[in-house]
Design a protein around this motif. Structure first.
Motif, PDB file in Angstrom:
ATOM      1  N   THR A  37     -27.387  12.528-112.726  1.00 13.21           N
ATOM      2  CA  THR A  37     -26.981  11.892-113.988  1.00 13.21           C
ATOM      3  C   THR A  37     -27.084  12.794-115.211  1.00 13.21           C
ATOM      4  OG1 THR A  37     -29.211  10.999-114.302  1.00 13.21           O
ATOM      5  CG2 THR A  37     -27.613   9.589-113.157  1.00 13.21           C
ATOM      6  N   ASP A  38     -27.771  13.915-115.079  1.00 15.95           N
ATOM      7  CA  ASP A  38     -27.969  14.813-116.220  1.00 15.95           C
ATOM      8  C   ASP A  38     -27.372  16.175-115.879  1.00 15.95           C
ATOM      9  OD1 ASP A  38     -28.841  16.475-118.260  1.00 15.95           O
ATOM     10  OD2 ASP A  38     -30.935  15.818-118.161  1.00 15.95           O
ATOM     11  N   ARG A  39     -26.209  16.481-116.482  1.00 15.44           N
ATOM     12  CA  ARG A  39     -25.509  17.725-116.156  1.00 15.44           C
ATOM     13  C   ARG A  39     -26.333  18.967-116.477  1.00 15.44           C
ATOM     14  NH1 ARG A  39     -20.330  16.682-119.434  1.00 15.44           N
ATOM     15  NH2 ARG A  39     -21.246  18.506-120.410  1.00 15.44           N
ATOM     16  N   ARG A  40     -27.283  18.856-117.375  1.00 16.70           N
ATOM     17  CA  ARG A  40     -28.088  20.021-117.767  1.00 16.70           C
ATOM     18  C   ARG A  40     -29.240  20.289-116.807  1.00 16.70           C
ATOM     19  NH1 ARG A  40     -30.230  17.827-122.998  1.00 16.70           N
ATOM     20  NH2 ARG A  40     -30.099  15.991-121.689  1.00 16.70           N
ATOM     21  N   ALA A  41     -29.578  19.329-115.974  1.00 16.20           N
ATOM     22  CA  ALA A  41     -30.771  19.440-115.142  1.00 16.20           C
ATOM     23  C   ALA A  41     -30.423  19.733-113.680  1.00 16.20           C
ATOM     24  CB  ALA A  41     -31.578  18.150-115.228  1.00 16.20           C
ATOM     25  N   LEU A  42     -31.434  20.210-112.978  1.00 16.11           N
ATOM     26  CA  LEU A  42     -31.327  20.452-111.543  1.00 16.11           C
ATOM     27  C   LEU A  42     -32.378  19.632-110.805  1.00 16.11           C
ATOM     28  CD1 LEU A  42     -31.109  24.362-111.457  1.00 16.11           C
ATOM     29  CD2 LEU A  42     -29.255  22.753-111.017  1.00 16.11           C
ATOM     30  N   VAL A  43     -32.094  19.361-109.547  1.00 10.20           N
ATOM     31  CA  VAL A  43     -33.103  18.785-108.662  1.00 10.20           C
ATOM     32  C   VAL A  43     -33.306  19.757-107.517  1.00 10.20           C
ATOM     33  CG1 VAL A  43     -32.639  16.382-109.272  1.00 10.20           C
ATOM     34  CG2 VAL A  43     -31.415  17.419-107.368  1.00 10.20           C
ATOM     35  N   ILE A  44     -34.470  19.683-106.933  1.00  9.94           N
ATOM     36  CA  ILE A  44     -34.822  20.547-105.807  1.00  9.94           C
ATOM     37  C   ILE A  44     -34.851  19.676-104.557  1.00  9.94           C
ATOM     38  CG2 ILE A  44     -36.509  22.194-104.901  1.00  9.94           C
ATOM     39  CD1 ILE A  44     -35.210  22.873-107.691  1.00  9.94           C
ATOM     40  N   ALA A  45     -34.163  20.127-103.505  1.00 13.97           N
ATOM     41  CA  ALA A  45     -34.079  19.327-102.275  1.00 13.97           C
ATOM     42  C   ALA A  45     -34.337  20.202-101.058  1.00 13.97           C
ATOM     43  CB  ALA A  45     -32.704  18.686-102.169  1.00 13.97           C
ATOM     44  N   PRO A  46     -35.000  19.637-100.061  1.00 13.91           N
ATOM     45  CA  PRO A  46     -35.204  20.393 -98.820  1.00 13.91           C
ATOM     46  C   PRO A  46     -33.893  20.481 -98.046  1.00 13.91           C
ATOM     47  CG  PRO A  46     -35.997  18.156 -98.549  1.00 13.91           C
ATOM     48  CD  PRO A  46     -35.566  18.300 -99.987  1.00 13.91           C
ATOM     49  N   THR A  47     -33.732  21.523 -97.279  1.00 12.42           N
ATOM     50  CA  THR A  47     -32.543  21.649 -96.442  1.00 12.42           C
ATOM     51  C   THR A  47     -32.807  20.978 -95.103  1.00 12.42           C
ATOM     52  OG1 THR A  47     -33.300  23.730 -95.504  1.00 12.42           O
ATOM     53  CG2 THR A  47     -31.940  23.862 -97.504  1.00 12.42           C
ATOM     54  N   ILE A  48     -31.762  20.752 -94.354  1.00 17.84           N
ATOM     55  CA  ILE A  48     -31.909  20.178 -93.013  1.00 17.84           C
ATOM     56  C   ILE A  48     -32.712  21.124 -92.137  1.00 17.84           C
ATOM     57  CG2 ILE A  48     -30.644  19.564 -90.907  1.00 17.84           C
ATOM     58  CD1 ILE A  48     -28.446  18.451 -92.759  1.00 17.84           C
ATOM     59  N   ALA A  49     -32.472  22.426 -92.287  1.00 15.53           N
ATOM     60  CA  ALA A  49     -33.225  23.416 -91.503  1.00 15.53           C
ATOM     61  C   ALA A  49     -34.716  23.296 -91.787  1.00 15.53           C
ATOM     62  CB  ALA A  49     -32.730  24.822 -91.823  1.00 15.53           C
ATOM     63  N   SER A  50     -35.065  23.043 -93.042  1.00 17.62           N
ATOM     64  CA  SER A  50     -36.468  22.894 -93.422  1.00 17.62           C
ATOM     65  C   SER A  50     -37.075  21.697 -92.707  1.00 17.62           C
ATOM     66  CB  SER A  50     -36.573  22.724 -94.938  1.00 17.62           C
ATOM     67  OG  SER A  50     -37.889  22.482 -95.323  1.00 17.62           O
ATOM     68  N   ASP A  51     -36.371  20.581 -92.716  1.00 16.04           N
ATOM     69  CA  ASP A  51     -36.867  19.368 -92.067  1.00 16.04           C
ATOM     70  C   ASP A  51     -37.058  19.602 -90.572  1.00 16.04           C
ATOM     71  OD1 ASP A  51     -37.641  16.686 -91.805  1.00 16.04           O
ATOM     72  OD2 ASP A  51     -35.586  16.002 -91.534  1.00 16.04           O
ATOM     73  N   ASP A  52     -36.071  20.221 -89.944  1.00 16.25           N
ATOM     74  CA  ASP A  52     -36.157  20.495 -88.506  1.00 16.25           C
ATOM     75  C   ASP A  52     -37.317  21.439 -88.188  1.00 16.25           C
ATOM     76  OD1 ASP A  52     -33.938  18.902 -88.136  1.00 16.25           O
ATOM     77  OD2 ASP A  52     -32.538  20.585 -87.919  1.00 16.25           O
ATOM     78  N   GLU A  53     -37.487  22.476 -89.012  1.00 16.63           N
ATOM     79  CA  GLU A  53     -38.550  23.449 -88.774  1.00 16.63           C
ATOM     80  C   GLU A  53     -39.927  22.820 -88.942  1.00 16.63           C
ATOM     81  OE1 GLU A  53     -39.930  27.931 -90.144  1.00 16.63           O
ATOM     82  OE2 GLU A  53     -38.292  26.948 -91.218  1.00 16.63           O
ATOM     83  N   VAL A  54     -40.077  21.984 -89.964  1.00 20.18           N
ATOM     84  CA  VAL A  54     -41.357  21.313 -90.183  1.00 20.18           C
ATOM     85  C   VAL A  54     -41.673  20.404 -89.008  1.00 20.18           C
ATOM     86  CG1 VAL A  54     -42.553  19.593 -91.595  1.00 20.18           C
ATOM     87  CG2 VAL A  54     -41.342  21.473 -92.695  1.00 20.18           C
ATOM     88  N   ARG A  55     -40.694  19.629 -88.578  1.00 18.28           N
ATOM     89  CA  ARG A  55     -40.922  18.715 -87.449  1.00 18.28           C
ATOM     90  C   ARG A  55     -41.284  19.481 -86.176  1.00 18.28           C
ATOM     91  NH1 ARG A  55     -39.460  13.583 -88.822  1.00 18.28           N
ATOM     92  NH2 ARG A  55     -38.032  13.406 -90.580  1.00 18.28           N
ATOM     93  N   ALA A  56     -40.563  20.571 -85.894  1.00 15.24           N
ATOM     94  CA  ALA A  56     -40.842  21.358 -84.692  1.00 15.24           C
ATOM     95  C   ALA A  56     -42.226  21.994 -84.765  1.00 15.24           C
ATOM     96  CB  ALA A  56     -39.776  22.437 -84.504  1.00 15.24           C
ATOM     97  N   THR A  57     -42.554  22.586 -85.908  1.00 15.79           N
ATOM     98  CA  THR A  57     -43.848  23.258 -86.064  1.00 15.79           C
ATOM     99  C   THR A  57     -44.992  22.261 -85.986  1.00 15.79           C
ATOM    100  OG1 THR A  57     -42.855  24.982 -87.412  1.00 15.79           O
ATOM    101  CG2 THR A  57     -45.229  24.708 -87.591  1.00 15.79           C
TER     102      THR A  57
END
Length: 142
Positions: A60-80
Motif C-alpha cells: 500500500t505504500d509505494r515508498r516502502a519495502l517489505v522483506i519476505a522469505p523465499t520458497i528456498a528459504s522455507d524449504d531449507e529451514v524445514r529440511a535442516t
C-alpha cells in the motif's frame, strides 16, 4: 544452514509472519532482533545475496519495502530443522529412564533460573560450580 544466529532468527521471524499473513518492514525486523537499522540493512543484504529473503514493494505504500522469505528459504529451514529434530529425538530416546529424569530436572532448574532473572528475582548462585562437562562427569563417576 551455515548461518549465524541473527540470520536464523530473522528467517524464522519472517517465515512466521508470512504464515500469519503479515508483512515485515526492515524496521519491524530491526525491532524484533534488537539491532540497529544499519545492522538490519547489512543483514538483509546478506540474506538477499544468499537467496533466503527478497525485498518486495509494500502493498500500500509505494515508498516502502517489505522483506519476505523465499520458497528456498522455507524449504531449507524445514529440511535442516527436520533432520536436526530427528537426531535430537534419537538422542532423547536413547536415554535410560533415570537419565531422562536427571535431564528433565536439570532443564526445569535451568528454566526456573532464567525465569527468575528475567522476572527480576535476582541471581541464584549454583551450589557447586562446574567448569566443564568432563569435570561434571568425573565428579559423578561417569
Amino acid at each position: 544452514m551455515r548461518m549465524g544466529e541473527t540470520d536464523l532468527l530473522a528467517i524464522r521471524f519472517l517465515l512466521k509472519r508470512e504464515q500469519e499473513g503479515r508483512s515485515v518492514s526492515p524496521k519491524d525486523l530491526a525491532t524484533h532482533l534488537g539491532i540497529s537499522s544499519a545492522s538490519t540493512t547489512v543483514l538483509i543484504d546478506r540474506l538477499v545475496r544468499s537467496g533466503h529473503v527478497e525485498r518486495r514493494p509494500h502493498p500500500t505504500d509505494r515508498r516502502a519495502l517489505v522483506i519476505a522469505p523465499t520458497i528456498a528459504s522455507d524449504d531449507e529451514v524445514r529440511a535442516t530443522l527436520g533432520d536436526m529434530h530427528r537426531r535430537m529425538i534419537q538422542v532423547a530416546e536413547g536415554l535410560e529412564p533415570d537419565e531422562a529424569v536427571t535431564v528433565l530436572d536439570f532443564l526445569e532448574d535451568m528454566r526456573t533460573a532464567v525465569d527468575s532473572v528475567r522476572d527480576g528475582e535476582g541471581e541464584q548462585a549454583p551450589t557447586a560450580p562446574v567448569t566443564s562437562i568432563d569435570e561434571a562427569r568425573s565428579a559423578s563417576g561417569s
